[in-house]
Design a protein around this motif. Structure first.
Motif: not given
Length: 239
Positions: A205-230
């Protein structure tokens, strides 16, 4: 420089590779299958973009190259998601329902590039974060790479729809919400917001109406594997 070309310059070249199955977040398993079933919407986006090329486009020299580049990306996304599906068990019922949803998007009479903009902004940017917070290494890596492309696509397709005077309609909004509701329907209420259905509905809803998703502020810090871990099997090829 064309504003469309300027946005295209943000892209990074990458090549999908086959992945191996790993552990996903407990409680997300069946919803992940539904979200993966909606990969069937990648190629309709390509089809809608091709239809858009047949319509009047903005008078900007960067529009056509941008749309053609994005069409090629959709094929790449479909391949990357197919590799994910090959490593995981699919749900035949979910696959069938996803095909019905695909048909519903294609059948809407609205301008195809407007449909693409809404689908990418308020459906894909719900599914992709869900993958990133709940998937295994392969799913998270693919979701991250597709997300970078989709940030470009969403900006360009929204600009294009605006520049030709197209606006969202109640029918598009209804289908947008129904699509996300189906994808997340097996989730209940959870203290883990990334396993909470209402959180994802509010995100859309937020993305549709405001183009924003405040609840996803952590997306850039989501569990992304480091190259040496993968394992190298799970790493896309860049460049």
């Amino acid at each position: 420089m064309s504003k469309y070309t300027a946005v295209t310059s943000r892209k990074r070249t990458w090549t999908p590779v086959a992945v191996t199955k790993g552990d996903v977040k407990p409680g997300s398993e069946e919803t992940l299958k539904r979200c993966l079933a909606l990969r069937t919407l990648e190629l309709p986006v390509k089809e809608m973009l091709l239809q858009g090329l047949e319509r009047d486009l903005p008078d900007d020299p960067g529009v056509l190259p941008a749309l053609l580049s994005n069409i090629n990306d959709e094929e790449k996304h479909d391949l990357a998601l197919t590799y994910i599906v090959d490593a995981h068990v699919t749900d035949p019922k979910a696959e069938l329902e996803a095909e019905r949803i695909r048909k519903a998007w294609l059948d809407l009479p609205e301008h195809p590039i407007l449909k693409t903009a809404i689908l990418e902004r308020s459906v894909f940017f719900v599914l992709l974060p869900f993958f990133r917070f709940n998937g295994d290494v392969g799913i998270r890596t693919v979701a991250s790479d597709i997300s970078r492309d989709e940030q470009v696509h969403t900006a360009q397709h929204a600009m294009c729809a605006h520049d030709v005077g197209e606006k969202a309609t109640p029918a598009l909004n209804k289908l947008r919400r129904a699509t996300v509701a189906w994808a997340m329907d097996l989730l209940g209420t959870s203290e883990d917001k990334y396993l909470d259905k209402d959180f994802w509905m509010k995100t859309s809803d937020g993305l549709y109406y405001q183009g924003k998703a405040p609840g996803l502020a952590d997306t850039q810090r989501a569990r992304m594997p480091a190259f040496f871990e993968t394992s190298n099997v799970n790493l896309p090829k860049y460049g």
